[in-house]
Design an enzyme around this catalytic site. Structure first.
Site, PDB file in Angstrom:
ATOM      1  N   CYS A  83       0.909  -1.061  -0.016  1.00 25.73           N
ATOM      2  CA  CYS A  83       0.096   0.065  -0.028  1.00 25.73           C
ATOM      3  C   CYS A  83       0.917   1.199   0.176  1.00 25.73           C
ATOM      4  CB  CYS A  83      -0.932  -0.024   1.216  1.00 25.73           C
ATOM      5  SG  CYS A  83      -1.903   1.613   1.346  1.00 25.73           S
ATOM      6  N   CYS A  86       1.142   3.777   4.866  1.00 20.26           N
ATOM      7  CA  CYS A  86       1.840   3.915   6.182  1.00 20.26           C
ATOM      8  C   CYS A  86       2.991   3.492   5.973  1.00 20.26           C
ATOM      9  CB  CYS A  86       1.087   2.920   7.238  1.00 20.26           C
ATOM     10  SG  CYS A  86      -0.741   3.440   7.556  1.00 20.26           S
ATOM     11  N   CYS A 166      -8.971  -1.444   6.930  1.00 22.20           N
ATOM     12  CA  CYS A 166      -7.565  -0.603   7.018  1.00 22.20           C
ATOM     13  C   CYS A 166      -7.670  -0.153   8.499  1.00 22.20           C
ATOM     14  CB  CYS A 166      -7.773   0.683   6.161  1.00 22.20           C
ATOM     15  SG  CYS A 166      -6.464   2.029   6.432  1.00 22.20           S
ATOM     16  N   TYR A 319      -2.504  32.140   6.938  1.00 19.46           N
ATOM     17  CA  TYR A 319      -2.971  31.097   6.378  1.00 19.46           C
ATOM     18  C   TYR A 319      -4.303  30.316   7.105  1.00 19.46           C
ATOM     19  CZ  TYR A 319       1.615  30.917   4.056  1.00 19.46           C
ATOM     20  OH  TYR A 319       3.005  31.464   3.533  1.00 19.46           O
ATOM     21  N   ASP A 388       0.142  28.289  10.116  1.00 21.30           N
ATOM     22  CA  ASP A 388      -0.041  26.766   9.950  1.00 21.30           C
ATOM     23  C   ASP A 388       0.084  26.738   8.427  1.00 21.30           C
ATOM     24  OD1 ASP A 388      -0.221  24.324   9.801  1.00 21.30           O
ATOM     25  OD2 ASP A 388      -2.105  24.006  10.696  1.00 21.30           O
ATOM     26  N   CYS A 415       4.147  21.200   9.418  1.00 18.14           N
ATOM     27  CA  CYS A 415       3.780  19.430   9.109  1.00 18.14           C
ATOM     28  C   CYS A 415       5.198  19.051   8.222  1.00 18.14           C
ATOM     29  CB  CYS A 415       2.451  19.329   8.196  1.00 18.14           C
ATOM     30  SG  CYS A 415       2.448  20.073   6.620  1.00 18.14           S
TER      31      CYS A 415
END
Length: 459
Positions: A83, A86, A166, A319, A388, A415
């Protein structure tokens, strides 16, 4: 000797894994050549085969783990390796949290080496239960044989993996998706074929209100009307009483984008209701909302902590999106201002503020740097700036604006540790980094969110 001479595709080499990369891959060195190797863990000795050679690095796959890490576990997902959604299911959760902090430290060492050792990077805030946290699934639908499949495409391929369970998806999204694909199969409604671009059903999108239990089901189709449509609506309404919104989105384009421009309610409400802390939101099919609301509360509370508001501060939420961070801070601020380049987001931000009785918030469409400069001319300078941004980090023009207006505190939520560290290299000209707090928003993946508290230097 050039790397290409030593490193060639198909060559088999022993590697000691020294650290984890930003995408969760193991990193080792072979005769001073850096090698990225997915699935390998720090401290392991592996025998590997080189799969790609680039100018500055090579990639390899594990053939055999000769010395295993004590943090290695068997991934619970049967399609984990194929997949690619992850990257860290083969690690214990505690070691994932440690690894994510180390990724932040590595980025600082690379981009702000003179300060890296002095920066207080706190332990990563994790989840009590790091499974079944994603409140939304977007599964492509295909029918290669007799059975309808719904899932994700295997990494770097056009092969669809049929995901019946999942482990990072909320159980309700899985339940509704599985019921929906069975109904499509029973009614024999044509399923989209990306090669011929024929067929009707393209995608099943399910979102659950984690706090409220309300579920929205979106069927993405290639056209508005099709055979068995009424029967489909009838059967979908009987899946579960928690499914309170059934929506059709029409996407007739040959594109990898999920949604088209037209959305119609087939049954129930247009939106589902969700709550974050003391705030409530009505979410339409295409509205952005955090994928892990449980952990979002921790994230926003850490932003509030870093903002250190006393009730008198003027705050700018750059933002700002639909205004959720500003809402979270509003009670402790004298004024909130926000901006975003997407007009619909600003409309939502204004509506969210009104819905929650927040009258001291102003939202504008446009870039942060333009509005900060305009407000400064009018005599408004924020005491606290919070931001952010997307994974690409801050625009250089925005950093320039910050360096000019000099808010007392700057709370930077990121992030992407690499772009965060690059931006900090510029911002530390006038700011001191008090601390960085990593938060694990996406357990089992390589992603890590960070909140940095920057305080204006006195000199």
């Amino acid at each position: 000797m050039a790397q290409e001479t030593i490193m060639e595709v198909g060559k088999r080499i022993p590697l000691n894994i020294k650290k984890l990369g930003i995408n969760g891959e193991g990193i080792g060195y072979y005769k001073r050549n850096i090698v990225f190797i997915p699935g390998a863990l720090v401290g392991e000795e592996v025998y590997a085969e080189i799969t790609k050679v680039s100018r500055n690095f090579s990639e390899a796959k594990v053939l055999k783990v000769q010395k295993k890490s004590k943090h290695r576990v068997t991934p619970p997902c049967p399609v984990y390796e194929a997949c690619g959604g992850c990257q860290l299911q083969h690690m214990t959760y505690d070691s994932q949290l440690v690894a994510k902090r180390h990724v932040v430290l590595q980025a600082l060492q690379k981009y702000v080496p003179n300060q890296a050792k002095k920066i207080n990077v706190k332990s990563t805030i994790g989840m009590d239960d790091p499974w079944h946290y994603r409140n939304k699934s977007q599964f492509q639908v295909r029918k290669p044989g007799k059975h309808v499949m719904a899932g994700l495409f295997a990494e770097n391929s056009h092969k669809l993996l049929d995901l019946n369970d999942c482990p990072v998806q909320h159980e309700m999204t899985t339940f509704v998706t599985n019921k929906t694909k069975k109904i499509i199969e029973e009614l024999d409604i044509p399923v989209y074929d990306s090669r011929s671009t024929k067929g009707i059903i393209r995608t099943i999108v399910v979102r659950v209100g984690v706090r409220t239990g309300e579920v929205q089901l979106v069927i993405v189709t290639t056209r508005k009307n099709f055979p068995q449509k009424e029967e489909l609506i009838e059967k979908l309404q009987h899946i579960d009483e928690r499914v309170v919104s059934i929506v059709q989105n029409i996407n007739s384009e040959d594109t990898s984008l999920i949604f088209g421009d037209v959305t119609r309610v087939l049954a129930g409400k247009e939106t589902i209701h969700e709550e974050l802390g003391e705030f409530a939101f009505d979410l339409s099919a295409r509205a952005f909302f955090q994928l892990n609301p449980t952990q979002t509360v921790h994230l926003y509370n850490q932003i509030k902590k870093a903002a250190a508001l006393t009730g008198s501060e003027k705050v700018v939420d750059a933002y700002c999106g639909v205004g959720t961070i500003g809402l979270w801070l509003a009670k402790d601020a004298s004024e909130i201002r926000g901006m975003d380049v997407i007009p619909e987001s600003i409309d939502n931000a204004k509506q969210n503020a009104e819905n929650h009785g927040i009258q001291h918030a102003i939202y504008k469409t446009g870039t942060a740097e333009d509005w900060l400069a305009r407000w400064q001319k009018e005599g408004f300078v924020p005491d606290v700036l919070t931001v952010d941004p997307p994974r690409t980090g801050l625009a250089p023009s925005f950093i320039d604006a910050v360096l000019k207006i000099k808010p007392k505190r700057f709370v930077y939520t990121s992030c992407n540790p690499s772009t965060l560290a690059k931006d900090l290299a510029q911002l530390t000209k006038i700011y001191h980094i008090e601390y960085i707090q990593p938060v694990d928003m996406f357990p089992q993946t390589a992603h890590v969110e960070c909140i940095s508290q920057l305080v204006l230097k006195n000199d």
